[in-house]
Structure formats: structure tokens, C-alpha cells
Design an enzyme around this catalytic site. Structure first.
Site, PDB file in Angstrom:
ATOM      1  CB  SER A 113      -0.896  -0.008   1.248  1.00 45.75           C
ATOM      2  OG  SER A 113      -1.570   1.224   1.396  1.00 45.75           O
ATOM      3  CE1 TYR A 122      -4.262  -2.287   5.132  1.00 48.66           C
ATOM      4  CE2 TYR A 122      -3.283  -0.164   4.589  1.00 48.66           C
ATOM      5  CZ  TYR A 122      -3.867  -1.340   4.185  1.00 48.66           C
ATOM      6  OH  TYR A 122      -4.047  -1.605   2.850  1.00 48.66           O
TER       7      TYR A 122
END
Length: 313
Positions: free
Chosen positions: A174, A187
Site C-alpha cells: 500500500s 495497517y
């Protein structure tokens, strides 16, 4: 080697590969990409979202699919769509947070279909909670699925790739694995780990002379698959002008096509959208306070304020 000769040879190689990368940027994947027809592609998290779209795209290119997901019904639905394209497919229900489940299923895959040529570590989860509000077990689960599972899948399938000097490992990370985001501590940390794992693994393979085994790490901004449902970007307004969001929520179809193109071209890292490359450059160039101000201005600091997450149903 003579130190002066070594210096100039290194400099020339750096310049050569830099220019090569610039030239290749303008050559479409359809002209320079490798063929994956007949290759065995294993996709984790194939039961929905990007995993489903990647599976279908590889099927369209003639690959045979091995689909892993903890969601059996979603996985079977993806399988039906892949079969409709004409590809061979096998499905397996796997808990990616369990090392034992990964190793056991990997052995079954080898018995059923043989070695895997392309491994796509796509499965991922997000809690969407501030650090101190996030339960301990969810932090651990985030790392188990988003990062540590990559280690076990690679340990299971990479030896066969190395032995054949043929294969490709794709790690879906990401942009939050490159730049920290408010409200995504667990995350971001898990995705930073995935990025570091991919880079180190690629160097290790290079030092072993395994130039037929490639890795690609994918760093997209947030995608409208439902995983980040409710999170919003902002429009940038200046006097007399109104610009669209600099960081729009990405369309999954576009992202999946760009990921597959990157794999076909053996691209080491892909950031989507391309403005992420500029942000990463600025991160290393600007003082930390400047980064915080820009993050707030572009809406990245408040992205998670309206987060709802995927519907459990």
C-alpha cells in the site's frame, strides 16, 4: 578490480539502467511484457476485490488459477467467473493468519497442481481504529495476514521457483507502506513490513544469481473495494479554481490492470497513482513538519475520520 575502474564502471551501469527505465516507461506492456499463458498463478484473498479482479485478468491471459481465501463462498464465486473465461481453477479455503494452515494447504496444492509459477500475496485486512483503541488481538491479526503470511507462502513456494530459476512473487502492499497515515498505525506498520520484505527478498535473489525469479511490490492508494468504505479524500480549493482530489479513491478495475501489467514487465515496484512517487520523494527531501502540513492539506491526515469499513455481510 582497480578502484577507479570500478567507480566508473558502476557509474556507467547506473546511468545505463536509469536511461533504460525511462525508455521502457513509454513502451506498453502489450509490446514488452512476458507471457503467462500456461503458468500457474496462486492468488491469496481471491474471494473479492482486487484478488478477484487479478484472478480474472490472469485467466484472460491464459494462466491457470489457484485461489486461496478464508471466505469459501466468495472464493467459489470467483472460481465460477474464472471458469467462465475458460481457465482451469482450483480453490482452497485457507486462514492466512495461520502458518500451519498455509503450509498444509501449500502441500496440497503441490500434490493437486504442481509447482506455482506466480505467487500473488494479496490478502489483507484493516481495523481502521486509532492505535490505542485497537484491540491487541486485532493488531496481531493485521500483521499475521498483511505481513507474516508473505513469509510462509514464500517459504512454501519460493524454493521451487529458485530450483527452476523461474517464477514471480507479487506482494500487494500500500502507499500506506511508504508514508504513515493518521489512524492506521497497525495497517501502515504491516504494509511497511511487506515493502521491506519484498525489497530484501529481491536483493537476496539477485545475489544468488536467480535472475529468472522476480518480485513486484504494489503500493496503491486506497481502492474502492469496500475495504476502506466511508473513508474520503478532499477537493483542493484555491481562489477562482477548484481542482479534483489529488489523491482520488482508486477504481479497482484500473488498479488490477496496472498490477498485472507491472508483473508482465517484471517491474520491481509500482505506486498508484503516479503522484505517490512524488510524495515519496518529498518525504525524503522536506522536513517532517512540512510533510505534516502537506498531508493535512491534501486530506491524507483526515482520510480515516469517516471510515466505516467493509460490510460484514
Amino acid at each position: 578490480m582497480n578502484p577507479i575502474l570500478e567507480f566508473f564502471s558502476t557509474l556507467l551501469l547506473v546511468i545505463y539502467y536509469w536511461l533504460e527505465a525511462i525508455v521502457l516507461t513509454f513502451i506498453p506492456a502489450s509490446l514488452r511484457g512476458k507471457s503467462v499463458a500456461g503458468e500457474t498463478v496462486l492468488v491469496t484473498g481471491a474471494g473479492s476485490g482486487i484478488g478477484r479482479l487479478l484472478s480474472k485478468r490472469f485467466a484472460e491471459l491464459g494462466a491457470r488459477l489457484v485461489l486461496w481465501d478464508i471466505n469459501q463462498s466468495g472464493n467459489e464465486e470467483t472460481a465460477e467467473q474464472v471458469k467462465a473465461i475458460g481457465a482451469t481453477v482450483r480453490t482452497y479455503t485457507v486462514d492466512l493468519s495461520s502458518r500451519e494452515a498455509i503450509y498444509k494447504t501449500a502441500q496440497q496444492v503441490k500434490r493437486d497442481v504442481g509447482e506455482v509459477d506466480i505467487l500473488v500475496n494479496n490478502a489483507g485486512i484493516v481495523t481502521g481504529k486509532k492505535f490505542l483503541d485497537c484491540p491487541d488481538h486485532m493488531i496481531q491479526k493485521t500483521f499475521e495476514v498483511n505481513t507474516i503470511a508473505h513469509f510462509w507462502t514464500c517459504k512454501a513456494f519460493l524454493p521451487g521457483m529458485i530450483e527452476r530459476n523461474h517464477g514471480h512473487v507479487v506482494n500487494i502492499a500500500s502507499s500506506a507502506g511508504l508514508i504513515g497515515v493518521n489512524g492506521l498505525a497497525d495497517y501502515c506498520a504491516s504494509k511497511f513490513g511487506a515493502v521491506g520484505f519484498d525489497e530484501s527478498l529481491r536483493m537476496e535473489l539477485s545475489m544468488q544469481g536467480k535472475n529468472g525469479v522476480h518480485t513486484t511490490v504494489v503500493c496503491p492508494y486506497f481502492i474502492s473495494t469496500g475495504m476502506f468504505e466511508g473513508a474520503k479524500t478532499r477537493e483542493i480549493k484555491v481562489p477562482f479554481f477548484k481542482f479534483p482530489a489529488i489523491l482520488p479513491i482508486l477504481k479497482p478495475e484500473e488498479v488490477s490492470h496496472r498490477i498485472v501489467d507491472a508483473v508482465l514487465c517484471n517491474q520491481h515496484i509500482i505506486m498508484i497513482p503516479r503522484i505517490i512517487y512524488i510524495f515519496v520523494l518529498l518525504k525524503g527531501f522536506l522536513p517532517g513538519k512540512c510533510g505534516e502540513i502537506l498531508s493535512k492539506y491534501f486530506g491524507a491526515s483526515n482520510f480515516m475520520d469517516t471510515f466505516k469499513g467493509r460490510n460484514p455481510n
